[in-house]
Design an enzyme around this catalytic site. Structure first.
Site, PDB file in Angstrom:
ATOM      1  N   GLY A   9       0.861  -1.187   0.000  1.00  0.00           N
ATOM      2  CA  GLY A   9       0.000   0.000   0.000  1.00  0.00           C
ATOM      3  C   GLY A   9       0.890   1.226   0.000  1.00  0.00           C
ATOM      4  O   GLY A   9       1.672   1.425  -0.909  1.00  0.00           O
ATOM      5  N   GLU A  10       0.834   1.970   1.068  1.00  0.00           N
ATOM      6  CA  GLU A  10       1.594   3.229   1.166  1.00  0.00           C
ATOM      7  C   GLU A  10       2.143   3.296   2.588  1.00  0.00           C
ATOM      8  O   GLU A  10       1.388   3.495   3.543  1.00  0.00           O
ATOM      9  CB  GLU A  10       0.584   4.335   0.882  1.00  0.00           C
ATOM     10  N   SER A  11       3.423   3.088   2.724  1.00  0.00           N
ATOM     11  CA  SER A  11       3.990   2.937   4.070  1.00  0.00           C
ATOM     12  C   SER A  11       3.853   4.209   4.922  1.00  0.00           C
ATOM     13  O   SER A  11       3.639   4.132   6.129  1.00  0.00           O
ATOM     14  CB  SER A  11       5.451   2.489   3.988  1.00  0.00           C
ATOM     15  N   CYS A  60       5.775  -5.383  -0.451  1.00  0.00           N
ATOM     16  CA  CYS A  60       5.993  -3.989  -0.835  1.00  0.00           C
ATOM     17  C   CYS A  60       6.004  -3.014   0.360  1.00  0.00           C
ATOM     18  O   CYS A  60       6.964  -3.027   1.119  1.00  0.00           O
ATOM     19  CB  CYS A  60       4.960  -3.626  -1.893  1.00  0.00           C
ATOM     20  N   ARG A  82      12.553   3.437  -0.857  1.00  0.00           N
ATOM     21  CA  ARG A  82      11.168   3.508  -1.343  1.00  0.00           C
ATOM     22  C   ARG A  82      11.122   4.041  -2.782  1.00  0.00           C
ATOM     23  O   ARG A  82      11.964   4.829  -3.184  1.00  0.00           O
ATOM     24  CB  ARG A  82      10.357   4.437  -0.452  1.00  0.00           C
ATOM     25  N   ILE A 122       4.571  -2.356  -8.115  1.00  0.00           N
ATOM     26  CA  ILE A 122       3.781  -1.116  -8.152  1.00  0.00           C
ATOM     27  C   ILE A 122       4.489  -0.068  -7.288  1.00  0.00           C
ATOM     28  O   ILE A 122       4.521  -0.195  -6.067  1.00  0.00           O
ATOM     29  CB  ILE A 122       2.347  -1.356  -7.639  1.00  0.00           C
ATOM     30  N   ARG A 123       5.041   0.918  -7.940  1.00  0.00           N
ATOM     31  CA  ARG A 123       5.849   1.945  -7.225  1.00  0.00           C
ATOM     32  C   ARG A 123       6.663   1.272  -6.112  1.00  0.00           C
ATOM     33  O   ARG A 123       6.612   1.648  -4.939  1.00  0.00           O
ATOM     34  CB  ARG A 123       4.941   3.045  -6.650  1.00  0.00           C
ATOM     35  N   HIS A 157       3.971  -7.994  -5.663  1.00  0.00           N
ATOM     36  CA  HIS A 157       2.623  -8.301  -5.155  1.00  0.00           C
ATOM     37  C   HIS A 157       2.116  -9.675  -5.606  1.00  0.00           C
ATOM     38  O   HIS A 157       1.348  -9.754  -6.577  1.00  0.00           O
ATOM     39  CB  HIS A 157       1.648  -7.225  -5.634  1.00  0.00           C
ATOM     40  N   GLU A 170      -0.120 -11.423  -4.325  1.00  0.00           N
ATOM     41  CA  GLU A 170      -1.575 -11.525  -4.107  1.00  0.00           C
ATOM     42  C   GLU A 170      -2.365 -11.045  -5.321  1.00  0.00           C
ATOM     43  O   GLU A 170      -3.557 -11.302  -5.422  1.00  0.00           O
ATOM     44  CB  GLU A 170      -1.975 -10.746  -2.837  1.00  0.00           C
TER      45      GLU A 170
HETATM   46  N1  GLN Z   1       5.569   3.210  -2.718  1.00  0.00           N
HETATM   47  C1  GLN Z   1       4.938   2.634  -1.578  1.00  0.00           C
HETATM   48  C2  GLN Z   1       5.613   3.061  -0.290  1.00  0.00           C
HETATM   49  O1  GLN Z   1       6.617   3.635  -0.254  1.00  0.00           O
HETATM   50  C3  GLN Z   1       4.906   1.123  -1.658  1.00  0.00           C
HETATM   51  C4  GLN Z   1       4.100   0.677  -2.854  1.00  0.00           C
HETATM   52  C5  GLN Z   1       3.381  -0.625  -2.713  1.00  0.00           C
HETATM   53  O2  GLN Z   1       3.193  -1.159  -1.615  1.00  0.00           O
HETATM   54  N2  GLN Z   1       2.905  -1.121  -3.825  1.00  0.00           N
HETATM   55  O3  GLN Z   1       5.141   2.840   0.739  1.00  0.00           O
END
Ligand code: GLN
Length: 235
Positions: free
Chosen positions: A70-72, A103, A121, A180-181, A214, A216
């Site tokens: 997700g987004e840490s 991720c 990141r 993903i990013r 990912h 999942e």
């Molecule tokens: N870019 C996100 C982060 O720094 C991680 C991306 C992801 O979990 N797909 O948290």
């Protein structure tokens, strides 16, 4: 508490032999991991119960835990008042339960010394630079071996999955990495278990597995079966 069971998809009371998987419910790809875990359990002929972790008391009696992507930064901000992440980290240190992270979850574990690697990141670029690529998986365990592919019926939530990378044939150590990013490991002291060409994208530190992609989001459940097997093996 809302409990999900791999067979019934309903709230249930646990039997003692039931494996209980905590899933951090802060932000990010949670239902995908729940579905993946329940399918992995079906493939192994086992029952697991998914326990959403929203507060520290939810940690009670879990046998393993998933840190979704997700987004840490959002995950840290969302939990800072209650200190949930700190509670989860010290629970893992004390109990030594197996962990699967993807991720952003892997970023949090590296930053808190639960995976022995440093990590940067967004190191493949921005969202638009997200990509997928075949990977090589080096986990020798029985658990990571492929099972016979199953047809894609509706999932445990009644959704029709997209035909994304079904289980690889049993002899294959390939896996489709969806990035993903994504972050990148810098200095990695843990065991390298997944490679993108020459680059390490999955590590194992004792019974913690941290991936920068990912699994999942595919239909290949080898990493989720790894977690179940580790949970069975951990006293
Ligand atoms: N870019 C996100 C982060 O720094 C991680 C991306 C992801 O979990 N797909 O948290």
């Amino acid at each position: 508490m809302n409990l999900w069971n791999s067979r019934s998809q309903k709230g249930i009371t646990c039997g003692d032999d039931m494996l209980r998987v905590g899933i951090l419910m802060i932000q990010g790809g949670r239902s995908e991991h729940m579905e993946a875990m329940m399918t992995a359990a079906d493939q192994l002929g086992l029952e697991v119960e998914m326990r959403p972790i929203r507060k520290s008391t939810d940690l009670e009696a879990i046998d393993g835990i998933i840190f979704p992507g997700g987004e840490s930064t959002s995950m840290k901000i969302a939990t800072q008042n209650e200190g949930l992440l700190e509670e989860v980290f010290s629970f893992i240190r004390q109990t030594k339960i197996p962990v699967l992270s993807t991720c952003a979850g892997t970023i949090l574990l590296c930053q808190n010394n639960l995976l022995n690697a440093t990590i940067s990141r967004n190191a493949f670029g921005r969202q638009i630079d997200s990509f997928s690529s075949p990977l090589k998986v080096l986990l020798p365990d029985e658990s990571i071996k492929s099972v016979k592919s199953q047809s894609l019926g509706r999932d445990h939530f009644g959704h029709q999955p997209l035909p994304m990378w079904p289980e690889a044939p049993p002899e294959s150590n390939e896996f489709l990495g969806i990035f993903i990013r994504a972050p990148r490991f810098d200095d990695c002291k843990a065991e390298a278990v997944v490679y993108l060409n020459d680059e390490i994208v999955g590590i194992r530190d004792e019974n913690r597995l941290g991936l920068t992609f990912h699994p999942e989001l595919t239909q290949d459940r080898r990493f989720h079966r790894w977690l179940i097997r580790e949970m069975e093996a951990t006293p």
